[in-house]
Design a protein around this motif. Structure first.
Motif, PDB file in Angstrom:
ATOM      1  N   ILE A   2       0.837  -1.198   0.000  1.00 55.91           N
ATOM      2  CA  ILE A   2       0.000   0.000   0.000  1.00 55.91           C
ATOM      3  C   ILE A   2       0.871   1.246   0.000  1.00 55.91           C
ATOM      4  N   PHE A   3       1.930   1.229   0.804  1.00 51.44           N
ATOM      5  CA  PHE A   3       2.833   2.376   0.855  1.00 51.44           C
ATOM      6  C   PHE A   3       3.460   2.652  -0.515  1.00 51.44           C
ATOM      7  N   ALA A   5       2.326   1.770  -3.475  1.00 43.96           N
ATOM      8  CA  ALA A   5       1.295   2.231  -4.402  1.00 43.96           C
ATOM      9  C   ALA A   5       0.949   3.693  -4.146  1.00 43.96           C
ATOM     10  N   MET A   6       0.881   4.081  -2.874  1.00 48.50           N
ATOM     11  CA  MET A   6       0.558   5.465  -2.539  1.00 48.50           C
ATOM     12  C   MET A   6       1.714   6.405  -2.855  1.00 48.50           C
ATOM     13  N   LEU A   7       2.921   5.872  -2.883  1.00 47.28           N
ATOM     14  CA  LEU A   7       4.078   6.670  -3.288  1.00 47.28           C
ATOM     15  C   LEU A   7       3.909   7.119  -4.744  1.00 47.28           C
ATOM     16  N   ILE A   8       3.496   6.162  -5.587  1.00 45.06           N
ATOM     17  CA  ILE A   8       3.253   6.475  -6.999  1.00 45.06           C
ATOM     18  C   ILE A   8       2.034   7.386  -7.142  1.00 45.06           C
ATOM     19  N   MET A   9       0.973   7.067  -6.386  1.00 42.36           N
ATOM     20  CA  MET A   9      -0.231   7.889  -6.437  1.00 42.36           C
ATOM     21  C   MET A   9       0.062   9.307  -5.988  1.00 42.36           C
ATOM     22  N   GLY A  10       0.889   9.455  -4.943  1.00 38.50           N
ATOM     23  CA  GLY A  10       1.253  10.783  -4.467  1.00 38.50           C
ATOM     24  C   GLY A  10       1.986  11.585  -5.522  1.00 38.50           C
ATOM     25  N   ALA A  11       2.844  10.914  -6.296  1.00 33.98           N
ATOM     26  CA  ALA A  11       3.558  11.602  -7.381  1.00 33.98           C
ATOM     27  C   ALA A  11       2.572  12.122  -8.424  1.00 33.98           C
ATOM     28  N   VAL A  12       1.561  11.325  -8.733  1.00 35.97           N
ATOM     29  CA  VAL A  12       0.534  11.754  -9.688  1.00 35.97           C
ATOM     30  C   VAL A  12      -0.250  12.939  -9.125  1.00 35.97           C
ATOM     31  N   ILE A  13      -0.629  12.848  -7.846  1.00 33.12           N
ATOM     32  CA  ILE A  13      -1.388  13.920  -7.206  1.00 33.12           C
ATOM     33  C   ILE A  13      -0.580  15.214  -7.187  1.00 33.12           C
ATOM     34  N   GLY A  14       0.709  15.101  -6.838  1.00 38.25           N
ATOM     35  CA  GLY A  14       1.556  16.283  -6.834  1.00 38.25           C
ATOM     36  C   GLY A  14       1.733  16.875  -8.218  1.00 38.25           C
ATOM     37  N   ASP A 203      -9.061   2.796   9.495  1.00 39.22           N
ATOM     38  CA  ASP A 203      -7.969   1.872   9.794  1.00 39.22           C
ATOM     39  C   ASP A 203      -6.673   2.682   9.886  1.00 39.22           C
ATOM     40  N   LEU A 204      -6.110   2.779  11.092  1.00 39.05           N
ATOM     41  CA  LEU A 204      -4.968   3.656  11.325  1.00 39.05           C
ATOM     42  C   LEU A 204      -3.722   3.208  10.565  1.00 39.05           C
ATOM     43  N   TRP A 205      -3.487   1.891  10.428  1.00 44.12           N
ATOM     44  CA  TRP A 205      -2.292   1.417   9.746  1.00 44.12           C
ATOM     45  C   TRP A 205      -2.347   1.733   8.255  1.00 44.12           C
ATOM     46  N   ILE A 206      -3.513   1.513   7.640  1.00 49.87           N
ATOM     47  CA  ILE A 206      -3.682   1.866   6.229  1.00 49.87           C
ATOM     48  C   ILE A 206      -3.574   3.381   6.059  1.00 49.87           C
ATOM     49  N   PHE A 207      -4.117   4.121   7.011  1.00 48.72           N
ATOM     50  CA  PHE A 207      -4.048   5.587   6.960  1.00 48.72           C
ATOM     51  C   PHE A 207      -2.601   6.070   7.004  1.00 48.72           C
TER      52      PHE A 207
END
Length: 251
Positions: A2-3, A5-14, A203-207
Motif C-alpha cells: 500500500i505504501f 502504491a501510494m508513493l506512486i499515487m502521491g507523485a501523480v497527485i503532486g 484503519d490507522l495502519w492503512i491511513f
C-alpha cells in the motif's frame, strides 16, 4: 505494498495538483480489496494533512479570501460530519457506485474548465464583486453544507464544485479560488475523517501508509509540474479522476 502504491499515487497527485481522495478510494478498493467505507475514511483523513500545507502556503501568499472561506468552511464541517454518519448507513455497493458517479461528475467539470473555458464563461457568468455582509454567511453556510455532505458521504474533495461555487456565487477570483478552496476543504475533510473514526471505519495502519506514501510522492511529483508540456498536464488533470471513477463504476 500500500505504501509503495501510494508513493506512486502521491507523485501523480503532486503532478496534477489535485487532492486525489476519490482516486485513492479507487486504488484501495480495487487493488487491495479494502472495504469501501474504510477506503473513504482513509482518503478523507489523509486529505486533511494534504490540504493543511497547501492552505498555509496560499494564506502566506495572500491568495485566500478568509471571510468566504470561514463561511463555507463552517457549513462544510457540519455537512461533512453529517455525510460521514449517513455514509455509515449506506450499503457498500451503493456507496461505491455513488462515489464513482461523483468522481465522474468532477472529471466532467474539470474537462469543461480545462478544455471548454470559453463555453463555461458564456453559460456561467462569474460575480464581478466580492460577496460580503450577511448574505455571504447565509449563502456560505448553505453551499458549504451541500459540498461538505458530498465530501463526507462519498469521500471526494469536491474541489471542482467548490471552486465553481466561489467564482460564480461569491465573486472570488480564479487565483484566490484555489487557495480559498483548500481552506474550505481542510476542516471539511477533518470533520468527515472524524465522523468515520467515531463509527470505527478508519484503519490507522492503512491511513499511515497512505498519508506517508502520498506526502513523499507528492513532493517529487510537484517538481515536474512546471516542466511538463501544457497539453500533457491538462490531459493528466482530467484523466486522473476519470480513470478513478470509471474503474469504480465498471470493474
Amino acid at each position: 505494498m500500500i505504501f509503495l502504491a501510494m508513493l506512486i499515487m502521491g507523485a501523480v497527485i503532486g503532478f496534477v495538483g489535485a487532492g486525489g481522495a476519490g482516486v485513492t478510494i479507487a486504488l484501495l478498493t480495487l487493488a487491495f480489496q479494502v472495504p469501501i467505507h474504510t477506503a473513504v475514511a482513509v482518503a478523507l483523513a489523509a486529505m486533511t494533512f494534504t490540504m493543511l500545507s497547501g492552505a498555509y502556503s496560499h494564506f502566506r501568499e495572500r491568495e485566500v479570501e478568509v471571510p468566504t472561506g470561514l463561511a463555507m468552511g463552517l457549513g462544510g464541517v457540519m455537512g461533512a460530519f453529517i455525510g460521514a454518519n449517513v455514509s455509515n448507513l449506506l450499503p457498500a455497493p451503493f456507496l461505491r457506485t455513488m462515489t464513482a458517479i461523483m468522481l465522474c461528475a468532477s472529471a466532467l467539470l474539470l474537462y469543461t474548465k480545462v478544455y471548454q473555458a470559453e463555453w463555461l464563461s458564456r453559460r456561467f457568468h462569474p460575480r464581478q464583486e466580492l460577496l460580503t455582509g450577511g448574505k455571504l454567511y447565509r449563502l456560505g453556510i448553505i453551499t458549504g453544507m451541500v459540498n461538505g455532505f458530498l465530501s463526507g458521504a462519498f469521500g471526494i474533495g469536491a474541489a471542482a464544485f467548490i471552486q465553481i461555487t466561489l467564482m460564480v456565487l461569491f465573486g472570488v477570483s480564479l487565483l484566490k479560488s484555489i487557495g480559498t478552496c483548500m481552506m474550505i476543504i481542510l476542516p471539511m475533510s477533518a470533520a468527515g475523517g472524524l465522523g468515520y473514526f467515531f463509527t470505527g471505519h478508519l484503519d490507522l495502519w492503512i491511513f499511515i501508509q497512505t498519508l506517508t506514501g502520498q506526502a513523499i510522492g507528492a513532493w517529487f511529483g510537484a517538481k515536474y509540474t512546471h516542466l511538463a508540456p501544457l497539453p500533457l498536464l491538462r490531459f493528466a488533470i482530467v484523466a486522473t479522476p476519470t480513470i478513478g471513477g470509471l474503474s469504480l463504476l465498471l470493474m
